[in-house]
Design a protein around this motif. Structure first.
Motif, PDB file in Angstrom:
ATOM      1  N   GLU A 133      -8.684  27.814 -22.911  1.00 53.36           N
ATOM      2  CA  GLU A 133      -8.486  26.472 -22.271  1.00 53.36           C
ATOM      3  C   GLU A 133      -7.010  26.203 -22.011  1.00 53.36           C
ATOM      4  N   LYS A 134      -6.175  26.557 -22.741  1.00 51.92           N
ATOM      5  CA  LYS A 134      -4.557  26.465 -22.533  1.00 51.92           C
ATOM      6  C   LYS A 134      -4.321  27.521 -21.411  1.00 51.92           C
ATOM      7  N   PHE A 135      -4.822  28.448 -21.292  1.00 51.24           N
ATOM      8  CA  PHE A 135      -4.337  29.429 -20.039  1.00 51.24           C
ATOM      9  C   PHE A 135      -4.727  28.835 -18.862  1.00 51.24           C
ATOM     10  N   VAL A 136      -5.765  28.165 -18.526  1.00 50.63           N
ATOM     11  CA  VAL A 136      -6.255  27.681 -17.366  1.00 50.63           C
ATOM     12  C   VAL A 136      -5.789  26.247 -17.159  1.00 50.63           C
ATOM     13  N   ALA A 137      -5.048  25.777 -18.326  1.00 53.29           N
ATOM     14  CA  ALA A 137      -4.677  24.015 -18.190  1.00 53.29           C
ATOM     15  C   ALA A 137      -3.944  23.770 -16.816  1.00 53.29           C
ATOM     16  N   ASP A 138      -2.667  24.844 -16.691  1.00 53.46           N
ATOM     17  CA  ASP A 138      -1.912  24.479 -15.613  1.00 53.46           C
ATOM     18  C   ASP A 138      -1.840  25.321 -14.459  1.00 53.46           C
ATOM     19  N   THR A 139      -2.786  26.300 -14.716  1.00 55.13           N
ATOM     20  CA  THR A 139      -2.855  27.378 -13.450  1.00 55.13           C
ATOM     21  C   THR A 139      -4.397  27.469 -13.164  1.00 55.13           C
ATOM     22  N   PRO A 140      -4.623  27.945 -11.977  1.00 57.88           N
ATOM     23  CA  PRO A 140      -6.318  28.144 -11.486  1.00 57.88           C
ATOM     24  C   PRO A 140      -6.633  29.366 -12.148  1.00 57.88           C
ATOM     25  N   PHE A 141      -6.030  30.443 -12.492  1.00 56.12           N
ATOM     26  CA  PHE A 141      -6.684  31.462 -13.259  1.00 56.12           C
ATOM     27  C   PHE A 141      -5.954  31.879 -14.574  1.00 56.12           C
ATOM     28  N   LEU A 142      -6.773  32.649 -15.263  1.00 53.20           N
ATOM     29  CA  LEU A 142      -6.426  33.026 -16.724  1.00 53.20           C
ATOM     30  C   LEU A 142      -5.008  33.853 -16.752  1.00 53.20           C
ATOM     31  N   ALA A 143      -4.580  34.313 -15.748  1.00 53.00           N
ATOM     32  CA  ALA A 143      -3.460  35.065 -15.859  1.00 53.00           C
ATOM     33  C   ALA A 143      -2.252  34.405 -14.964  1.00 53.00           C
ATOM     34  N   GLY A 144      -2.637  33.150 -14.482  1.00 54.52           N
ATOM     35  CA  GLY A 144      -1.677  32.428 -13.775  1.00 54.52           C
ATOM     36  C   GLY A 144      -2.105  32.025 -12.174  1.00 54.52           C
ATOM     37  N   ASP A 201      -9.939  37.601 -15.341  1.00 59.74           N
ATOM     38  CA  ASP A 201     -10.893  36.444 -15.054  1.00 59.74           C
ATOM     39  C   ASP A 201     -12.130  37.179 -14.913  1.00 59.74           C
ATOM     40  N   ILE A 202     -12.439  38.269 -14.672  1.00 55.51           N
ATOM     41  CA  ILE A 202     -13.830  39.022 -14.452  1.00 55.51           C
ATOM     42  C   ILE A 202     -14.122  39.399 -16.038  1.00 55.51           C
ATOM     43  N   ALA A 203     -13.435  39.706 -16.832  1.00 58.32           N
ATOM     44  CA  ALA A 203     -13.534  40.107 -18.191  1.00 58.32           C
ATOM     45  C   ALA A 203     -13.889  38.616 -19.032  1.00 58.32           C
ATOM     46  N   ALA A 204     -13.265  37.597 -18.765  1.00 55.07           N
ATOM     47  CA  ALA A 204     -13.706  36.434 -19.150  1.00 55.07           C
ATOM     48  C   ALA A 204     -14.634  35.857 -18.832  1.00 55.07           C
ATOM     49  N   PHE A 205     -15.063  35.900 -17.627  1.00 57.85           N
ATOM     50  CA  PHE A 205     -16.287  35.520 -16.963  1.00 57.85           C
ATOM     51  C   PHE A 205     -17.569  35.792 -17.502  1.00 57.85           C
ATOM     52  N   THR A 206     -17.655  36.975 -17.762  1.00 57.82           N
ATOM     53  CA  THR A 206     -19.020  37.410 -18.137  1.00 57.82           C
ATOM     54  C   THR A 206     -19.261  37.139 -19.586  1.00 57.82           C
ATOM     55  N   LEU A 222     -20.622  26.766 -26.475  1.00 60.81           N
ATOM     56  CA  LEU A 222     -19.388  26.101 -26.062  1.00 60.81           C
ATOM     57  C   LEU A 222     -19.614  24.558 -26.218  1.00 60.81           C
ATOM     58  N   ALA A 223     -18.643  23.849 -26.899  1.00 62.12           N
ATOM     59  CA  ALA A 223     -18.685  22.418 -26.444  1.00 62.12           C
ATOM     60  C   ALA A 223     -17.752  22.158 -25.584  1.00 62.12           C
ATOM     61  N   TRP A 224     -18.374  22.187 -24.011  1.00 62.47           N
ATOM     62  CA  TRP A 224     -17.650  22.082 -22.967  1.00 62.47           C
ATOM     63  C   TRP A 224     -17.063  20.722 -22.680  1.00 62.47           C
ATOM     64  N   SER A 225     -17.190  19.624 -23.280  1.00 66.73           N
ATOM     65  CA  SER A 225     -16.528  18.441 -23.237  1.00 66.73           C
ATOM     66  C   SER A 225     -14.955  18.519 -24.010  1.00 66.73           C
ATOM     67  N   GLU A 226     -14.976  19.538 -24.838  1.00 67.25           N
ATOM     68  CA  GLU A 226     -13.592  19.819 -25.277  1.00 67.25           C
ATOM     69  C   GLU A 226     -12.918  20.831 -24.228  1.00 67.25           C
ATOM     70  N   LEU A 227     -13.265  21.475 -23.672  1.00 66.05           N
ATOM     71  CA  LEU A 227     -12.870  22.554 -22.680  1.00 66.05           C
ATOM     72  C   LEU A 227     -12.834  22.106 -21.232  1.00 66.05           C
ATOM     73  N   PRO A 228     -12.243  21.111 -20.745  1.00 65.53           N
ATOM     74  CA  PRO A 228     -12.521  20.602 -19.227  1.00 65.53           C
ATOM     75  C   PRO A 228     -11.660  21.778 -18.382  1.00 65.53           C
ATOM     76  N   ALA A 229     -10.600  22.289 -18.563  1.00 65.54           N
ATOM     77  CA  ALA A 229     -10.120  23.386 -17.935  1.00 65.54           C
ATOM     78  C   ALA A 229     -10.576  24.419 -17.444  1.00 65.54           C
ATOM     79  N   LEU A 230     -11.418  24.755 -18.904  1.00 65.66           N
ATOM     80  CA  LEU A 230     -12.251  26.029 -18.952  1.00 65.66           C
ATOM     81  C   LEU A 230     -13.439  26.017 -17.774  1.00 65.66           C
ATOM     82  N   ALA A 231     -13.982  24.515 -18.040  1.00 65.83           N
ATOM     83  CA  ALA A 231     -15.283  24.230 -17.155  1.00 65.83           C
ATOM     84  C   ALA A 231     -14.975  24.259 -15.700  1.00 65.83           C
ATOM     85  N   ARG A 232     -13.854  23.947 -15.409  1.00 65.58           N
ATOM     86  CA  ARG A 232     -13.291  23.816 -14.029  1.00 65.58           C
ATOM     87  C   ARG A 232     -13.055  25.199 -13.535  1.00 65.58           C
ATOM     88  N   TRP A 233     -12.428  26.139 -14.343  1.00 66.11           N
ATOM     89  CA  TRP A 233     -12.215  27.382 -14.060  1.00 66.11           C
ATOM     90  C   TRP A 233     -13.575  28.194 -13.958  1.00 66.11           C
TER      91      TRP A 233
END
Ligand code: GSH
Length: 208
Positions: free
Chosen positions: A145-156, A163-168, A177-188
């Protein structure tokens, strides 16, 4: 020189990650289904390629050369990244590449590996161990959630093998997952899900 690539596997996270990476790198490949239920991965023909008896396996055939075999999903992803310079992993040594590899391996070792360990021990009656391993895996996943708070992708700013590793793995635990607590991750997640190469990779091992 004539070359062809075969990806042997089944509809599992490790196989799908490899397929997505090949799709993203625009590497042509053919899929060969390995029937895990009937133990095809433990047959001599398959063990000759992948002695661990696991999927996926990539085989590259070049005319006049012995086949080149990769039997680890993560090595296949790095192989794909190398064939698509700069598109899945920054090509130049430096901070961007180091950060991409950090996020990639964080997911491989601290999210995917304990999740797979849980999957292994649960049917063997180790419920408590499985629950703890799943909890540990999801706790690390939530850091994204923190990684994608200010950038579109996991590493910037750029899409990568991280992103591929994290997605699957996120897809496979999405109901936990409690998606309401993970808004940036949900967008990603919804951005990655809509990538055409991801859609194709997800379908690679689906039997029609
Ligand atoms: N480290 C290997 C792990 C491969 C692996 O564990 N594959 C699982 C499917 S996701 C498998 O083949 N399971 C069959 C078995 O263990 O019998 C990789 O990333 O390729």
């Amino acid at each position: 020189m004539e070359k062809s690539i075969t990806l042997l596997g089944a509809p599992t996270g490790n196989c799908v990650r490899a397929a997505i990476a090949l799709e993203e790198a625009r590497i042509p490949y053919v899929v060969r289904h390995v029937d895990l239920k009937n133990g095809e991965h433990r047959a001599a023909e398959y063990l000759a390629l992948n002695p661990a008896g696991r999927v996926p396996t990539l085989v590259e055939h070049r005319e006049g050369e012995p086949p080149f075999v990769l039997s680890q999903s993560n090595a296949i992803m790095l192989y794909a990244a190398r064939k698509a310079p700069g598109r899945l992993l920054p090509a130049a040594e430096g901070r961007a590449r180091a950060l991409t590899l950090e996020r990639f391996f964080l997911f491989i070792t601290d999210v995917i590996a304990p999740n797979h360990a849980a999957f292994y021990v649960r049917p063997r009656g180790e419920q408590r161990a499985a629950d703890l391993l799943e909890e540990r895996s999801v706790d690390v996943l939530k850091l994204a959630e923190k990684f994608v708070a200010d950038t579109p992708f996991l590493a910037g700013e750029n899409y990568s093998i991280a992103d591929i590793a994290a997605f699957t793995i996120t897809m496979s635990v999405r109901k936990q997952l409690a998606w309401s607590e993970l808004p940036a991750l949900a967008r990603w997640y919804s951005i990655i899900e809509q990538r055409p190469a991801v859609t194709r990779g997800l379908k690679a091992f689906v039997l029609s």
